[in-house]
Design a protein around this motif. Structure first.
Motif, PDB file in Angstrom:
ATOM      1  N   HIS A  33       0.705  -1.032  -0.029  1.00  0.00           N
ATOM      2  CA  HIS A  33      -0.052  -0.061   0.051  1.00  0.00           C
ATOM      3  C   HIS A  33       0.694   1.270  -0.054  1.00  0.00           C
ATOM      4  CE1 HIS A  33      -2.766  -3.354   1.575  1.00  0.00           C
ATOM      5  NE2 HIS A  33      -3.595  -2.266   0.861  1.00  0.00           N
ATOM      6  N   ASP A  64      -0.442   4.496  -1.409  1.00  0.00           N
ATOM      7  CA  ASP A  64      -1.787   4.960  -1.015  1.00  0.00           C
ATOM      8  C   ASP A  64      -1.041   6.163  -0.193  1.00  0.00           C
ATOM      9  OD1 ASP A  64      -3.707   6.158   0.609  1.00  0.00           O
ATOM     10  OD2 ASP A  64      -4.056   4.265   1.278  1.00  0.00           O
ATOM     11  N   LEU A  91      -1.647   6.132   3.752  1.00  0.00           N
ATOM     12  CA  LEU A  91      -1.246   4.952   4.427  1.00  0.00           C
ATOM     13  C   LEU A  91      -0.620   5.598   5.731  1.00  0.00           C
ATOM     14  CD1 LEU A  91      -0.740   2.044   4.788  1.00  0.00           C
ATOM     15  CD2 LEU A  91       1.647   2.414   3.679  1.00  0.00           C
TER      16      LEU A  91
END
Length: 318
Positions: free
Chosen positions: A208, A211, A214
């Motif tokens: 992730h 992202d 995150l």
């Protein structure tokens, strides 16, 4: 059900699993070596039933243990007249020195871990009591071991040889803890459990990184621990979750900036790809990490590449 794996018919070190009847097997096997460990991912595409024959003493490979875990679907491990019926993430042990079989449902995906006997710090006679016994994988150390095995292929892809050795040690420590717990010979090793949890955290974060939102809280929620315990695990490694995320993002950016100029995206695109939304802040972080701004790093990389290519195209005459 399909008999998917059995030990080789000839001694090898370490023994790599093969199909019981490869000419009738419909599926695939992928293996990964990690020091003394061999991890195999086995997928069965059809429903059949074949049993591995008993092998003679001359075919016995060096003594190893095999740990089997279905990830999708169910399987059955047989040895010593016992049967262990495994649901996803349950575990079962068997001894490669004795006849055994692993049967799997149609569409089953499972992971196997092969390791030498000496890697287990447990009495051999007691370990024999565990073969073909179901070890539930829903809670405790077995759950951490299952998550670690499932994440090994992606975790190993980006590791150095030294890191791979450390990773193998962590996995073996976790195996010892899980089996010792089953035997009642002692409490689970908290250090091994913590290392396995760290691997789960890092695997989730790695998936992730793109992202921008995150956060350590997201990672803690994904692996079902408190944010306080997450910070404790990363502190034990001499870092924090946020620093680790930033370092991994920067390393991915550095790698992408080394692409040939004709195929390279803009620096701002590289930064955004790995979760850096502020280009100026990214440039500052990159310079702190690698000693120069990202554009300068890209230019120096391109110059060095051109020099190497020129030297290859026009070798100096002797």
């Amino acid at each position: 059900m399909t008999t998917l794996v059995r030990r080789r018919d000839v001694p090898v070190s370490p023994p790599v699993l093969t199909l019981g009847e490869p000419d009738r097997f419909d599926g695939r096997i992928r293996t990964l070596e990690l020091g003394e460990l061999v991890v195999a991912e086995v997928r069965a595409d059809t429903r059949q039933e074949h049993r591995a024959p008993r092998l003679g003493a001359r075919h016995t490979a060096a003594p190893h243990y095999l740990l089997t875990m279905p990830v999708r679907g169910r399987c059955v491990v047989e040895q010593h007249g016992r049967q262990a019926r495994l649901d996803p993430f349950d575990l079962a042990l068997h001894d490669t020195a004795r006849p055994s079989s692993v049967l799997a449902e149609d569409g089953c995906r499972m992971l196997t871990l092969t390791f030498p006997r000496h890697a287990l710090r447990l009495p051999a006679d007691r370990v024999a009591d565990l073969t073909a016994i179901r070890i539930p994988g829903a809670h405790g150390v077995p759950a951490l071991l299952g998550a670690t095995l499932n994440g090994l292929p992606s975790a190993v892809a980006d590791t150095s040889a030294t890191q791979a050795i450390r990773l193998a040690d962590s996995v073996l420590g976790l195996v010892n803890s899980a089996l010792a717990d089953q035997l009642g010979t002692g409490p689970a090793d908290p250090v091994a459990g913590q290392r396995a949890l760290l691997l789960r955290m890092q695997a989730f974060a790695e998936e992730h990184l793109a992202d921008a939102d995150l956060s350590p809280t997201d990672i803690a929620a994904a692996v079902h621990v408190s944010i306080g315990y997450l910070h404790k695990v990363f502190r034990a490694e001499g870092t924090t979750a946020s620093r680790w995320i930033r370092a991994r993002r920067l390393e991915h950016c550095r790698h992408d900036l080394t692409a040939p100029a004709e195929a390279a995206p803009a620096v701002s695109e590289v930064a955004a790809r790995w979760g850096f939304v502020d280009a100026a802040h990214f440039s500052k972080l990159f310079k702190n990490a690698y000693g120069m701004p990202p554009r300068e790093y890209r230019n120096m990389t391109e110059i060095a590449r051109n020099k190497r290519n020129k030297g290859t195209d026009h070798p100096t005459a002797e």
